[in-house]
Design a protein around this motif. Structure first.
Motif, short mmCIF file in Angstrom:
data_model
loop_
_atom_site.label_atom_id
_atom_site.label_comp_id
_atom_site.label_asym_id
_atom_site.label_seq_id
_atom_site.Cartn_x
_atom_site.Cartn_y
_atom_site.Cartn_z
N LEU A 174 0.82 -1.23 0.00
CA LEU A 174 0.00 0.00 0.00
C LEU A 174 0.85 1.27 0.00
CD1 LEU A 174 -2.82 -0.95 2.57
CD2 LEU A 174 -2.81 -1.23 0.08
N GLY A 175 2.15 1.13 0.16
CA GLY A 175 2.99 2.31 0.24
C GLY A 175 2.76 3.09 1.53
N SER A 176 2.40 2.39 2.60
CA SER A 176 2.15 3.06 3.88
C SER A 176 3.45 3.63 4.42
CB SER A 176 1.57 2.08 4.90
OG SER A 176 0.47 1.40 4.35
N THR A 177 3.37 4.77 5.09
CA THR A 177 4.59 5.38 5.61
C THR A 177 4.83 5.01 7.07
OG1 THR A 177 3.38 7.40 6.13
CG2 THR A 177 4.55 7.36 4.04
N ALA A 178 3.83 4.48 7.76
CA ALA A 178 4.02 4.15 9.18
C ALA A 178 3.05 3.06 9.60
CB ALA A 178 3.80 5.39 10.05
N ILE A 179 3.44 2.35 10.65
CA ILE A 179 2.55 1.37 11.29
C ILE A 179 2.42 1.77 12.75
CG2 ILE A 179 2.35 -1.02 12.09
CD1 ILE A 179 3.87 -1.87 9.55
N LEU A 180 1.18 1.87 13.23
CA LEU A 180 0.95 2.05 14.66
C LEU A 180 0.63 0.67 15.22
CD1 LEU A 180 -1.14 5.34 14.98
CD2 LEU A 180 1.31 5.00 14.66
N SER A 181 1.48 0.18 16.12
CA SER A 181 1.27 -1.17 16.65
C SER A 181 0.56 -1.07 18.00
CB SER A 181 2.60 -1.89 16.78
OG SER A 181 3.41 -1.30 17.77
N TRP A 182 -0.32 -2.04 18.25
CA TRP A 182 -1.11 -2.00 19.47
C TRP A 182 -1.17 -3.40 20.08
CZ3 TRP A 182 -5.67 -4.90 19.55
CH2 TRP A 182 -6.16 -5.30 18.30
N ASP A 183 -1.56 -3.48 21.35
CA ASP A 183 -1.70 -4.79 21.98
C ASP A 183 -2.82 -4.83 23.01
OD1 ASP A 183 -0.68 -3.33 24.02
OD2 ASP A 183 0.98 -4.67 24.48
N SER A 184 -3.67 -3.78 23.03
CA SER A 184 -4.75 -3.80 24.02
C SER A 184 -6.09 -3.88 23.31
CB SER A 184 -4.72 -2.52 24.86
OG SER A 184 -5.21 -1.44 24.10
N THR A 185 -7.12 -4.30 24.02
CA THR A 185 -8.45 -4.39 23.43
C THR A 185 -9.44 -3.67 24.34
OG1 THR A 185 -8.74 -6.53 24.45
CG2 THR A 185 -8.06 -6.53 22.16
N ALA A 186 -9.14 -2.43 24.65
CA ALA A 186 -9.96 -1.69 25.61
C ALA A 186 -11.30 -1.24 25.02
CB ALA A 186 -9.19 -0.49 26.13
N ASP A 187 -11.29 -0.81 23.75
CA ASP A 187 -12.48 -0.18 23.19
C ASP A 187 -13.17 -1.01 22.12
OD1 ASP A 187 -11.87 1.98 24.79
OD2 ASP A 187 -10.64 2.91 23.24
N ALA A 188 -12.56 -2.15 21.74
CA ALA A 188 -13.18 -3.08 20.79
C ALA A 188 -13.59 -2.43 19.48
CB ALA A 188 -14.36 -3.80 21.44
N ALA A 189 -12.61 -1.89 18.76
CA ALA A 189 -12.84 -1.49 17.38
C ALA A 189 -13.09 -2.74 16.54
CB ALA A 189 -11.63 -0.72 16.84
N PHE A 190 -13.59 -2.56 15.33
CA PHE A 190 -13.84 -3.69 14.43
C PHE A 190 -12.58 -4.52 14.26
CE2 PHE A 190 -13.90 -5.40 10.06
CZ PHE A 190 -15.03 -6.18 10.13
N GLU A 191 -11.46 -3.85 14.03
CA GLU A 191 -10.18 -4.55 13.88
C GLU A 191 -9.88 -5.42 15.10
OE1 GLU A 191 -6.88 -1.89 13.86
OE2 GLU A 191 -5.41 -3.50 13.92
N GLU A 192 -10.11 -4.86 16.28
CA GLU A 192 -9.82 -5.61 17.50
C GLU A 192 -10.74 -6.83 17.62
OE1 GLU A 192 -9.93 -1.54 19.51
OE2 GLU A 192 -8.87 -2.76 20.97
N ALA A 193 -12.00 -6.65 17.25
CA ALA A 193 -12.95 -7.76 17.31
C ALA A 193 -12.56 -8.86 16.32
CB ALA A 193 -14.36 -7.26 17.03
N CYS A 194 -12.01 -8.47 15.18
CA CYS A 194 -11.59 -9.47 14.19
C CYS A 194 -10.27 -10.12 14.59
CB CYS A 194 -11.47 -8.83 12.80
SG CYS A 194 -13.07 -8.34 12.14
N ALA A 195 -9.42 -9.36 15.28
CA ALA A 195 -8.13 -9.92 15.70
C ALA A 195 -8.30 -10.84 16.91
CB ALA A 195 -7.17 -8.78 16.05
N HIS A 196 -9.29 -10.57 17.74
CA HIS A 196 -9.39 -11.25 19.04
C HIS A 196 -9.39 -12.78 18.94
CE1 HIS A 196 -9.94 -10.96 23.34
NE2 HIS A 196 -10.89 -11.87 23.27
N PRO A 197 -10.27 -13.38 18.13
CA PRO A 197 -10.21 -14.84 18.04
C PRO A 197 -8.93 -15.34 17.37
CG PRO A 197 -11.92 -13.97 16.57
CD PRO A 197 -11.41 -12.82 17.38
N ALA A 198 -8.38 -14.55 16.45
CA ALA A 198 -7.13 -14.96 15.79
C ALA A 198 -5.98 -15.00 16.79
CB ALA A 198 -6.80 -13.99 14.64
N LEU A 199 -6.04 -14.12 17.80
CA LEU A 199 -4.95 -14.05 18.78
C LEU A 199 -4.95 -15.27 19.70
CD1 LEU A 199 -5.21 -10.27 19.68
CD2 LEU A 199 -3.47 -11.39 18.28
N GLN A 200 -6.06 -16.00 19.72
CA GLN A 200 -6.12 -17.22 20.55
C GLN A 200 -5.50 -18.41 19.82
OE1 GLN A 200 -7.55 -15.99 23.37
NE2 GLN A 200 -8.13 -14.18 22.16
#
Ligand SMILES: [Zn+2]
Length: 350
Positions: A174-200
């Motif tokens: 995508l030619g992205s210039t930066a990545i913001l990395s995260w590891d918490s699931t405090a607010d449950a964005a769509f991305e977090e909800a999709c990542a959550h089962p994958a993280l198990q």
């Protein structure tokens, strides 16, 4: 391509919304599959432009027998937000009824079993049923790309630390210039909800997945050139991950931008309300103490100007799109190399 229209009844009689779902059946049911959606925040359209140009590319690949894995595309993921206008202004970010951000408060599931989610006609609010429906559509796929944008912004990604560095391929495509990395699931964005089962999952299975929020620049970066370029970037990534076959595409994984933990992001906030005058544009590398923005609290009186400086050296990732601020509101995101002294837990405002 098959087009399915899912109708969700509204919260009162006489209202409903339609979710348009485009499906490409892959030739190999064991291949990696992909889900892409745009405009979960109703007024964020760069991703919708990208999908507009990607879909004919996928149709061509399908005609030529090159769709390997299943692909599901929802170009307009939030018809509630698309229709949400007030005094001629498009809003689309917060549910009118509850005040909840459309990209928050998604259900977090420990497995990919979605049977416990509310049905489309369950006794729940439309926004909650829409969120459940989007999760039902997305979770059966290994790749989930939620396309958003910032106010005025570089092209960047939110990625859970567990998917790094494998997902540098997406940033490269995508030619992205930066990545913001995260590891918490405090607010449950769509991305977090999709990542959550994958993280198990065991690491090997998890690493084959890709879940992200793509921030395709700023709200006004909606045009032919960026839409087509972003579609080509998404296409390159899907080829690279084996969802599509195209021998003419070779992705060079050369992402060299910063990978910044969320706690290192300096959120520059307005100490008072007033007019915003920026000193630096997005993409600028600044040193600690460099002037970033002046808030004019008393027009005509320079004595009322409040100039905010960089708390640490870093890169200006985003600026607000408006030019008048309220006290305490965010003005800019600056990517630092160390933890911000004002870091807050949880996600930023994706
Ligand atoms: Zn958004």
């Amino acid at each position: 391509m098959e087009i399915e229209t899912i109708e969700l009844p509204g919260d009162v009689p006489g209202n409903s919304i339609e979710l348009r779902v485009l499906r490409f059946e892959g030739a190999d049911s064991d291949a990696v599959s992909a889900y892409l959606q745009s405009s979960l925040h109703g007024s964020e359209l760069p991703g919708q432009a990208a999908l507009h140009f990607l879909i004919p590319m996928l149709e061509k690949a399908e005609t030529e027998g090159r769709v390997v894995g299943r692909i599901t595309v929802v170009p307009q993921a939030n018809p509630i937000g698309s229709a949400q206008w007030q005094a001629h202004q498009h809003l689309g970010r917060f549910d009118y009824f509850s005040g909840v951000n459309f990209n928050r408060s998604f259900p977090l599931l420990d497995t990919f079993d979605t049977s416990a989610l509310p049905d489309i006609d369950a006794p729940k609010s439309l926004a909650e049923r829409l969120k459940a429906q989007l999760l039902r559509l997305a979770l059966p796929h290994e790749i989930v790309l939620d396309l958003h944008c910032d106010d005025e912004s570089e092209n960047y990604l939110y990625i859970h630390q567990a998917f790094l560095p494998e997902m540098y391929d997406l940033a490269s495509a995508l030619g992205s210039t930066a990545i913001l990395s995260w590891d918490s699931t405090a607010d449950a964005a769509f991305e977090e909800a999709c990542a959550h089962p994958a993280l198990q999952l065991p690491e090997g299975e998890r690493k084959a997945r890709a879940v992200t929020t793509v921030e395709f620049r700023g709200l006004n970066d909606v045009n032919f050139a960026t839409g087509k370029a972003d579609a080509e970037g998404l296409y390159r990534f899907l080829v690279h991950r084996g969802v599509l076959k195209d021998d003419t595409i070779r992705l060079n994984v050369d992402f060299a931008g910063p990978v910044t933990p969320l706690e290192n992001v300096e959120m520059i906030r307005a100490p008072q309300g007033g007019m915003i005058l920026f000193h630096v544009d997005i993409g600028t590398e600044v040193r600690a103490g460099d002037r970033l923005v002046t808030v004019v609290t008393n027009p005509g009186d320079p004595g009322g100007d409040i100039t905010l400086t960089a708390p640490q050296a870093g890169r200006v990732l985003t600026r607000r799109g408006h030019r008048y601020t309220r006290r305490g509101d965010d003005l800019m995101k600056l990517l630092g190399n160390k933890r911000s002294e004002t870091a807050r837990p949880g996600s930023l405002e994706a």
